[in-house]
Every structure is written in structure tokens, then in C-alpha cells.
Design a protein around this motif. Structure first.
Motif, PDB file in Angstrom:
ATOM      1  N   ARG A 510      30.123  -5.150 -15.451  1.00 56.92           N
ATOM      2  CA  ARG A 510      31.156  -4.705 -16.395  1.00 56.92           C
ATOM      3  C   ARG A 510      30.662  -3.522 -17.233  1.00 56.92           C
ATOM      4  O   ARG A 510      31.441  -2.641 -17.586  1.00 56.92           O
ATOM      5  CB  ARG A 510      31.547  -5.857 -17.314  1.00 56.92           C
ATOM      6  N   GLU A 541      39.741  -8.331 -14.042  1.00 52.17           N
ATOM      7  CA  GLU A 541      38.566  -7.483 -14.203  1.00 52.17           C
ATOM      8  C   GLU A 541      38.871  -6.066 -13.725  1.00 52.17           C
ATOM      9  O   GLU A 541      39.564  -5.867 -12.736  1.00 52.17           O
ATOM     10  CB  GLU A 541      37.390  -8.044 -13.403  1.00 52.17           C
ATOM     11  N   ALA A 543      36.295  -3.897 -13.164  1.00 53.35           N
ATOM     12  CA  ALA A 543      34.979  -3.401 -12.767  1.00 53.35           C
ATOM     13  C   ALA A 543      34.781  -3.558 -11.274  1.00 53.35           C
ATOM     14  O   ALA A 543      35.175  -4.556 -10.679  1.00 53.35           O
ATOM     15  CB  ALA A 543      33.879  -4.149 -13.521  1.00 53.35           C
ATOM     16  N   ARG A 585      38.795  -2.745  -7.055  1.00 54.98           N
ATOM     17  CA  ARG A 585      38.989  -2.687  -8.504  1.00 54.98           C
ATOM     18  C   ARG A 585      40.462  -2.782  -8.851  1.00 54.98           C
ATOM     19  O   ARG A 585      40.849  -3.518  -9.770  1.00 54.98           O
ATOM     20  CB  ARG A 585      38.385  -1.392  -9.046  1.00 54.98           C
ATOM     21  N   SER A 589      42.185  -5.881 -11.055  1.00 55.11           N
ATOM     22  CA  SER A 589      42.821  -5.655 -12.351  1.00 55.11           C
ATOM     23  C   SER A 589      44.300  -6.028 -12.343  1.00 55.11           C
ATOM     24  O   SER A 589      44.838  -6.439 -13.361  1.00 55.11           O
ATOM     25  CB  SER A 589      42.666  -4.185 -12.751  1.00 55.11           C
TER      26      SER A 589
END
Length: 660
Positions: A510, A541, A543, A585, A589
Motif C-alpha cells: 500500500r 484496495e 494498490a 488494481r 478498487s
């Protein structure tokens, strides 16, 4: 209740359609045919689920209402708000009964309504006495059958955890739930590796589940004043097969475990309770360090916890920031320091405790008879970066009376320096004394100027497309099946605080940095190599990193993959790693790769990626890589800017800086 009567709030609609709350508000404004509220309030309206489903389908909005979601909405609509916790607890007992008595559990699906109504509660109490409680109105025979069906399809624990997640979401303002990252830290700070652990204010059992789930504790004890949360906590633990005993009652007034001395104690108690029992408990033997003042219930909890831990064992307890310096508690704080009981005070993130301010974790150790009291206390400000706390505590434990190698935001303070008129143990006061200004300000100003220039130069020049190009997609799962990508995941039970090998942790990913953990290589360990793509396993997330040669230790040591991470190793002749990282990613997200609607974890095999040639992948990858560079530059610029402002205010205030 029929399916047509189930209702949903705007937050539920957003979750079902995988959009934000703002999108739902926008739909209500833009579309005249959006369903009208049928209940709730003006600020939190409720909509009929069947109408919402029809509207989403009519407008081509992707959505999925799982059986678990329908069950939850059914409960919300049929059970009184004040009894919803009892309903969730009863379902936990039902699920444990079905697991313990599989034959009888299967028979529930075909039992008559009358039999379910008259005999089920009695049968559960006989098989699951730990969770005995009345069946709330609204949990009817149809609901029981639905629970049994979902458990058979999804698993008993998964079904119950889904309901618990929804219950916490719906009542977040009423429930005190420790954030998972803080819970992980609290358990790690105890240093427990097997043995018994107590939480005398366990709520829904987050701390106990964290300890038992990571195999830190082999036996857990908990007490909770309210019946419904206590039964929910017990169900969560027992469905995991844990050795657990959860009692209902007021821990301070009606201690359920008077003779227990656990290996470690953790607690996130209620703050500022004036009716904690000051009068009736004035002569209690637990007040070894002094009678807690009427307005300092937290100091009663501290001593209750210390009374329940073995000599040499640790207590980690959440405390309001004001408890570190309130005048009424200075005598007890002083006694804790003189005895060597208070070992560290760590400021953590806002909202982790019972107040909205950033609370502190007090780390205490029950003194061993005859040993020399501690010489120093560790102060940590981890409000902005929780990941610094565990390594700093580990370094301090290795050298508690010397000069431990501590990261910025940490300081070992002599006990004698704390024993003044105020006995203030707040990190903010003692860490501010370590700030140096003058040359530091000038140096950071120059670094910030260079970082701003580098940031401006790093922003990629991405051209606006005239029209969105439709590209055929595949999934990561398909890439795995063809051998283009390999997925690995570290063992769930993995110690990352000590060992001889560097470990890449979820916090490292992160933060976009190299490995900061330490661990021991086991047979199941996953070794990280340059070019690997690593992403966290949780939904939401943002990351995803490609491991670079510069991230590896200079001495050539192997790097182990930490828990809660996925590793993807690509065939470079077929897949560009930065291309894959970018789309993973996006999938993480947005939640499109969620393992199921009942899960907070992603299933990376579901992540969609374009089916394009390697040259096109590299063009995607170049853009993603440049954006990642911008992100890294932003992170550095923000950190330098914060330092500059802090040093500037401090320097102007103390006279070491001035405006020319």
C-alpha cells in the motif's frame, strides 16, 4: 413477509449495483421512474427491493441480489430495530446447531411451521447451550429454512459473517467495533503465541476472532454486558472451531472470570462512563495502583485487565487521548510508571475507540515479583502510519533500557522524566520535544522544491481518445489456465514480526515501498522475485505493484510474500507485468473481482483484462507505470510538505525561525 415486501436503503442499492452512494442519489434526481420511498426517513429512505431490481434491469445496470442479501433484507424488514441483534445472534445459534447436528439440521428444511415454532428453540438450547436465547419475532419458519439453505450452499461461517458485516454496516453508529488493522496491531503487540487470551469488553468479538484466527491464542475468553453482542461473538468463534467461552455481564461489577490469569489481555472498553461502579467497588482488590476516580472509568478497566494477566504477560487496551494527562488520574499513572507496568503509549487512527478523536493504545506488562522496574517508556505517534508501531515496539522490546533504533514518530522516554507534577504520558507532548528546526527546515524546503519539480515532470501526457474503443476481454483465471500467469498466495498463518528473512507485507504494497517485515522461511513460503505483480487480497484496495530490482535487499536475501497478498508471476513473452498490475488494481478498487457479494476479499481470477497482443499490452503498461510513478512522487511530496509545515510552525513558535 413476501419477497415483494423486502426493502433496501440507498447504501444497499449502491452495494448491489457496485456503485457509490452518489450514483444512487444521481439516479433518483435524473430518472422520473426511479422507485419512490416506501419507508425510512427523508435522510435515509427505504425502497422496495423488487421495484429496485426491476428498475436496474430496465436501465441495464449490472446487479446481483444474492440469497444472503435477500435474507438480510428480510430480517431488516420483519425484525424490530431493537431486536435485530438478537435475531442475528439467534441465527448464529441456528447455524451452529445445524453444523453440530447435521441430520436434524437437514430435517429443518422440510419441517412443518408449527414444529419449527414450538421445538426449534428448545432443540437449539439443548445442543448449543452457549448461545441459548429466545427466538425474536420476525424470525419465522421461512427465515429458518432460508438460513439452512444458504448454509448448505455457502458454508455456515460464511453465511453468518455476511450477516455480521451487514449488521455492523447498518448500526455502525451504535456499535463499538475495533477496525481490523488496529485489532491486528493490538494482538501483535501482546506477543502472544499460543495460550489464553481475555477480552473483558469483547463486543462482537473482533479482537478475539483476530487472535484465534491467526493462531495467536489457542483459548479465548470474553465478557460483554449486552446479551446479543455476546452471543454473536460466541457464534463467530464457535463456528470457527475455537475454544472459546463468552460470558454476559458487567465485567467491572460482575466479573465472570475472577480467578483467570490469561497469557494476554486485550480490550477496547467504553470511554467516560461515570456509572461504572465507583461507590460499590471502592474497596475492590483489583485497584492495586489506586482507586480509579469517578470520572476515570478507563483506569478501572486498565487495572481490571492487569488483574487478569499472568506476571510477565501483556495488556493492550484502547484509551482516550485525554486519559494520558487528566489531572484526576495522575496518581495511578505515576504508580503504573514506578512499578514498570506501563511500557508503551501509541496514538492510533481516529475513530478506532469510543470517541472520534485519535485514541491511544496503552501497552502494559504485569510486573514479575523481584524484577527491576522498567527504565523507559516507548512513545509512538502512529495516527498517520499504523505500520510503524509494531516494528518500533519490537525494537524497543529488544533494548528497553538502552537506545533502541526507532523510526521517526517514536521515542523512548525515561520514566523519571514522566514523573513530574502532571505525569502526562501522551505521545504528542513528548514527541514534539524531539523536533529539531533550523537546518532541518531548510533541508526539507530544498527537498520539497525538488520533489514538486519531479512530480510535475512525472505527470504523463495521456491523449483523450476520440471514441472509446471496444476491446474483447478475458479474465486472469483464463490466463492462469493457459499458463501465461501463475498465482501464489502466502500461508494465512504467518508470523511477520521476527525471523531471519525480509517479508513484503500488505502495508508495504500500500505504501509503495520495499519489504519491512521479518519472517522465517517455511515449506509453504512464497519467494518474491523482480517482475512479480503483488496485490492486496481485500476489496477496495487501490494498490498493485510490480516488484522492482531496487525493492530487493542489496545483500541478495530472499524476500518472502506476506499474508493477505496475492502474487502473480507472468510469462514475459506473453504478458506484460505492468499491464496486468494496472487492470488488477482497477478490479480491486472497483470490487468487480469480489469473491462473492458476501465477501470482503477479491478473487483475482475474476479480474477482467483486455485480450490484446503483447505490443498493445506494453502500451497499456507504460501508461500504468507512469501513473504509478506519479503516485510515488505524490506520496513523497505529501510527506515532505507535512514535515515542512510542522517544522515551520514549531520553529516560528520557539523563535528558531522567523519571517525576514
Amino acid at each position: 413477509m413476501t419477497h415483494d415486501e423486502a426493502t433496501v436503503a440507498a447504501s444497499d442499492i449502491a452495494r448491489l449495483a457496485h456503485v457509490g452512494r452518489a450514483a444512487v442519489s444521481n439516479w433518483r434526481r435524473r430518472y422520473d421512474d426511479f422507485p419512490q420511498p416506501v419507508g425510512g426517513t427523508a435522510s435515509s429512505p427505504l425502497f422496495r427491493l423488487v421495484e429496485v431490481e426491476a428498475w436496474l434491469a430496465r436501465h441495464g445496470k449490472a446487479f446481483r441480489v444474492t440469497p444472503e442479501e435477500r435474507l438480510w433484507q428480510r430480517l431488516r424488514a420483519t425484525v424490530d430495530d431493537l431486536r435485530l441483534g438478537d435475531a442475528v445472534a439467534f441465527i448464529g445459534a441456528l447455524l451452529l446447531y445445524v453444523r453440530r447436528e447435521p441430520e436434524r439440521g437437514r430435517a429443518l428444511a422440510t419441517a412443518e411451521d408449527r414444529e419449527l415454532g414450538e421445538n426449534l428453540t428448545r432443540a437449539i438450547a439443548g445442543s448449543v447451550p452457549e448461545l441459548a436465547g429466545p427466538r425474536p419475532d420476525g424470525v419465522d419458519a421461512a427465515t429458518v429454512r432460508r438460513v439452512v439453505e444458504i448454509a448448505a450452499a455457502e458454508g455456515h461461517l460464511a453465511a453468518f459473517e455476511f450477516l455480521c458485516e451487514r449488521y455492523v454496516d447498518a448500526y455502525s453508529r451504535r456499535l463499538l467495533v475495533t477496525p481490523q488493522d488496529v485489532a491486528d496491531l493490538m494482538i501483535e503487540l501482546t506477543g502472544i503465541k499460543g495460550g489464553s487470551l481475555l477480552d473483558p469488553g469483547c463486543g462482537l468479538g473482533t479482537l478475539l476472532v483476530t487472535a484465534a484466527g491467526a493462531a495467536h491464542a489457542t483459548e479465548v475468553f470474553g465478557q460483554e454486558i449486552a446479551g446479543a453482542p455476546a452471543r454473536i461473538a460466541a457464534a463467530r468463534l464457535l463456528l470457527r472451531g475455537c475454544r472459546a467461552r463468552i460470558a454476559i455481564g458487567d465485567s467491572l461489577r460482575e466479573d465472570a472470570f475472577p480467578g483467570l490469569r490469561a497469557d494476554a489481555v486485550v480490550c477496547n472498553p467504553p470511554f467516560s462512563e461515570r456509572t461504572w461502579g465507583y461507590e460499590e467497588l471502592a474497596g475492590d482488590a483489583r485497584w492495586e495502583y489506586g482507586l480509579p476516580p469517578r470520572g476515570e472509568s478507563e483506569l478501572a478497566w486498565v487495572q481490571h485487565c492487569l488483574a487478569h494477566v499472568k506476571p510477565g504477560g501483556y495488556v493492550v487496551i484502547m484509551m482516550p487521548a485525554v486519559a494520558a494527562g487528566r489531572r484526576s488520574g495522575r496518581r495511578i499513572r505515576g504508580n503504573l510508571l514506578r512499578a514498570g507496568a506501563l511500557r508503551a503509549v501509541i496514538t492510533v487512527t481516529e475513530g478506532a475507540g469510543a470517541s472520534k478523536q485519535a485514541p491511544d493504545l496503552w501497552v502494559l506488562r504485569r510486573p514479575v515479583a523481584g524484577e527491576r522496574p522498567a527504565f523507559q517508556v516507548l512513545m509512538i505517534d502512529a495516527a498517520r502510519d499504523l505500520s510503524i508501531a509494531a516494528p518500533a515496539w519490537a525494537a524497543f522490546r529488544r533494548d528497553p533500557d538502552g537506545s533502541p533504533d526507532l523510526p521517526p514518530g517514536c521515542r523512548a522516554v525515561r520514566v523519571i522524566d514522566l514523573l513530574d507534577d502532571e505525569v502526562d504520558v501522551g505521545p504528542a507532548r513528548h514527541l514534539s520535544e524531539t523536533v529539531t528546526v533550523g537546518g532541518d527546515y531548510a533541508a526539507i524546503r530544498d527537498r520539497l522544491s525538488g520533489a514538486v519539480t519531479a512530480l510535475a515532470e512525472a505527470v504523463p501526457h495521456l491523449a483523450v481518445s476520440a471514441a472509446r474503443r471496444e476491446v474483447a476481454t478475458t479474465t486472469v483465471g483464463e490466463l492462469v489456465r493457459t499458463g501465461a500467469v501463475t498465482i501464489r498466495q502466502a500461508p494465512l498463518r504467518m508470523e511477520t514480526g521476527a525471523g531471519d528473512r525480509p517479508v513484503l507485507t500488505a502495508a508495504d504494497v500500500r505504501a509503495g515501498r520495499g519489504p519491512s517485515g521479518r519472517g522465517t522461511r517455511e515449506a509453504e513460503s512464497v519467494i518474491v522475485t523482480p517482475g512479480d505483480v503483488v496485490v492486496p487480497a481485500a476489496v477496495g484496495e487501490t494498490a498493485a505493484v510490480v516488484v522492482d530490482e531496487d525493492d530487493m535487499p542489496p545483500d541478495g536475501q530472499e524476500v518472502l510474500l506476506g499474508p493477505q497478498l496475492y502474487l502473480f508471476r507472468v510469462d514475459p513473452e506473453r504478458i506484460d507485468p505492468y499491464f496486468l498490475a494496472g487492470f488488477l488494481r482497477v478490479a480491486g478498487s472497483t470490487g468487480v473481482a469480489r469473491a462473492s457479494s458476501a465477501s470482503t476479499r477479491i478473487d483475482p481470477r475474476r479480474a477482467p483484462v483486455p485480450r490484446v497482443p503483447l505490443d498493445d499490452q506494453r502500451r497499456y503498461g507504460a501508461a500504468f507505470r507512469e501513473l504509478a510513478t506519479v503516485e510515488s512522487a505524490l506520496r513523497e511530496t505529501y510527506a515532505l510538505g507535512e514535515s515542512l509545515v510542522r517544522l515551520g510552525f514549531t520553529g516560528v513558535a520557539n523563535g528558531s525561525l522567523h519571517h525576514p
